[in-house]
Design a protein around this motif. Structure first.
Motif, short mmCIF file in Angstrom:
data_model
loop_
_atom_site.label_atom_id
_atom_site.label_comp_id
_atom_site.label_asym_id
_atom_site.label_seq_id
_atom_site.Cartn_x
_atom_site.Cartn_y
_atom_site.Cartn_z
N LEU A 25 0.84 -1.20 0.00
CA LEU A 25 0.00 0.00 0.00
C LEU A 25 0.87 1.25 0.00
O LEU A 25 0.64 2.20 -0.74
N ARG A 26 1.91 1.22 0.81
CA ARG A 26 2.77 2.40 0.91
C ARG A 26 3.47 2.68 -0.42
O ARG A 26 3.60 3.83 -0.84
N LEU A 28 2.45 1.93 -3.40
CA LEU A 28 1.46 2.50 -4.32
C LEU A 28 1.24 3.98 -4.02
O LEU A 28 1.18 4.80 -4.94
N GLN A 29 1.11 4.30 -2.76
CA GLN A 29 0.82 5.67 -2.38
C GLN A 29 1.99 6.60 -2.68
O GLN A 29 1.80 7.74 -3.11
N GLU A 30 3.19 6.10 -2.44
CA GLU A 30 4.37 6.93 -2.77
C GLU A 30 4.43 7.23 -4.26
O GLU A 30 4.70 8.37 -4.67
N PHE A 32 1.94 7.19 -6.35
CA PHE A 32 0.78 8.02 -6.72
C PHE A 32 1.11 9.49 -6.47
O PHE A 32 0.93 10.34 -7.35
N LEU A 33 1.62 9.78 -5.27
CA LEU A 33 1.94 11.17 -4.94
C LEU A 33 3.05 11.72 -5.83
O LEU A 33 3.01 12.87 -6.25
#
Lengths: 284, 283
Positions: A25-26, A28-30, A32-33
């Protein structure tokens, strides 16, 4: 009836090959940002197949909805707190300026209204400032006005209250600005530049050379006000910014010869305290 | 911080349809005391220490029931909640004594970068665990159950292992929280991702849903955008009716957050929602 739900398809490993590891999840989020932040090459995530193909259009198009919304939202927030800057440079240039600013200073606060808090510090290194050298000081003035709106309500102090303070505390204690107050000294006409925010296009023109300003921002109840500071006020306010005290100012000679200095200093000091611009020093 | 004088305890089921409070309507609300059943406020807009925002908050709260609806908890981020922000939220909740506290089932930030957007989550067990743990932390800190809202999205992750409604239900169960069911978002997502909105409603546990949102959207052909800048679409009103049949005539907020018309226009649309709630209550 809309089509049935598009189910995510699990990875199928071919013989002898390990299925690619799912990102955490992390991770993916990194990514994405990072994709939102990057002006160039921000399409890595959809190009890597992170998203399902939508029923209509493409994942790339849908990804660009997020990228554009990110910028537009923050450009609008910055425009709200820097209306004179936005007006003077024009919408296209302001858009490009904020995109450059966001690439260096992505917003950190939980409050979107703080997104422009570092604009004044950013501007000295921006190419637009070479053409419009007043921009950093103007942005600083605008931020001071925005900060004053939400500052804790200053508690007015009367001269009677000030007179009751122990003289040692009053003269030796550090001077401080009241809540919501700010002092902006500039070689540029900040007030006149600020007034341009509501002007029609044909009136956005101003002679700025040789027109320094010393302005003070302060709260008057719920209202935010600003005005020019006179010479004595500017001296006091600058000293407050340096954490100096009244005794320092008396010794400095800035308020004239010794027989004039004390009354001149006290009159100015009291005026600024009663206007909720300065706080009188308090005992610990 | 002392709480402002608390109005009589509000029975949530009498709230009916309220509206969001926006800057454009501050004067009308403060000076006119219009007929509004309750207001929903964006928590972050009223966390200021003083000034006009705090004055508006205190005045409105003395006259109306108020809900606090946040956008920055970032419940789905794989990192701890910012403790300073959580403390500010808790202080605001204590000060306001809102009828409802809510935020979104999404993520907005990671580390020092806050996107200020409600970003989509993958529907995975990992994301359920992350969000549920953070919701439990928030509920523990503010001392009450919160509601989490389903968000509109434009993308789905390839690595999702369950449907959106399964994900939302799993989070609510794991966190022991309530759900703020945004009807427009269900509709928007159904169009954007190709599922039947009724299947979404049927997939949520009835007892967990505590509030509705209704709002307008923009149909751009290939994608529906959740813009909150126009009246509620007929299809969303229909879905609202279906949601009431399943979950009951719950407290509802009519959201109009952009291209904001005069207060009377928003009140008129809220009145339509109220008629639908009242009709259901009479059945």
């Amino acid at each position: 009836m809309p089509p049935a739900a598009v189910e995510p398809r699990p990875e199928v490993a071919t013989l002898g090959e390990a299925a690619p590891a799912r990102p955490t999840l992390r991770e993916l989020q990194e990514r994405f940002l990072a994709g939102l932040r990057e002006e160039e090459g921000g399409d890595a995530l959809p190009e890597a197949g992170a998203f399902l193909a939508p029923p209509r259009g493409s994942a790339g198009d849908r990804w660009r909805v997020y990228r554009e919304a990110y910028r537009l939202r923050l450009i609008e927030a910055n425009g709200n707190d820097h209306p004179a800057t936005a007006r003077i440079v024009g919408p296209a240039a302001f858009d490009r300026l904020i995109r450059r600013y966001l690439a260096v200073h992505p917003p950190a606060s939980h409050d979107i209204n703080r997104a422009g808090a570092r604009l004044a510090k950013y501007l000295p290194g921006d190419p637009l400032t070479e053409k419009l050298p007043f921009l950093p000081d103007l942005a600083g003035f605008e931020q001071a006005l925005a900060d004053a709106v939400v500052a804790a309500d200053p508690r007015p102090q009367t001269r009677e209250e000030v007179a009751a303070i122990d003289p040692d505390v009053l003269f030796e204690g550090p001077l401080a600005l009241a809540s919501g107050a700010a002092f902006c000294a500039s070689e540029w006409p900040l007030g006149a530049l600020w007034e341009l925010r509501d002007q029609p296009d044909e009136e956005v023109a101003l002679a700025v050379e040789g027109r320094p300003a010393q302005v003070v921002v302060f709260r008057d109840g719920l209202a935010v006000r600003w005005r020019d500071a006179d010479t004595d006020e500017a001296t006091l306010l600058a000293a407050a910014g340096r954490g100096e005290n009244l005794a320092n100012l008396l010794d400095s000679g800035a308020f004239g010869p010794p027989e004039e200095a004390a009354p001149r200093l006290i009159v100015t000091f009291l005026r600024l305290v009663e206007s909720s611009i300065l706080r009188a020093p308090q005992p610990d | 911080m002392t709480a402002i004088p608390h109005r009589e305890t509000t029975d949530l089921m009498t709230l009916g349809c309220g509206i969001g409070l926006h800057r454009e309507h501050f004067e009308a609300v403060l000076e006119g005391r219009p007929e509004v059943r309750w207001f929903e406020l964006i928590s972050e807009n009223f966390m200021a220490e003083g000034g006009r925002p705090r004055h508006v908050l205190d005045t409105v709260r003395q006259q109306y029931p108020v809900a606090l609806h946040g956008v920055s908890l970032s419940l789905g981020s794989d990192e701890p909640i910012d403790p300073a922000y959580l403390d500010r939220l808790a202080a605001l909740v204590e000060h306001v004594e809102p009828v409802i506290v809510s935020d979104h089932l999404c993520w907005t930030r990671l580390g020092a970068h806050n996107s200020h957007d409600l970003l989509p989550l993958p529907f995975t067990e990992e994301a359920v665990d992350v969000a549920a743990a953070k919701i439990r932390r928030v509920q523990e800190r503010v001392g009450r159950r919160m509601l989490v809202e389903n968000v509109s999205t434009y993308l789905r992750y390839r690595d999702s292992t369950m449907s959106e409604w399964e994900f939302v239900a799993a989070v609510a169960e794991a966190a022991d929280c309530g759900l703020l069911l945004d009807i427009n978002n269900v509709y928007v997502n159904g169009r954007n991702h190709g599922f039947d909105p009724q299947e979404y409603l049927d997939g949520l546990p009835v007892a967990r849903v505590g509030q509705f949102h209704v709002a307008g959207h923009q149909d751009q052909g290939d994608v529906i955008l959740d813009t909150h800048d126009r009246p509620v679409a007929d299809e969303v009103w229909d879905l609202f009716g279906a949601a009431i049949r399943r979950f009951g005539p719950l407290p509802t907020i009519l959201e109009r957050d952009d291209d904001i018309p005069p207060l009377a226009v928003v009140q008129e649309e809220a009145a339509r929602a109220q008629e639908i709630l009242d009709a259901a209550g009479r059945r």
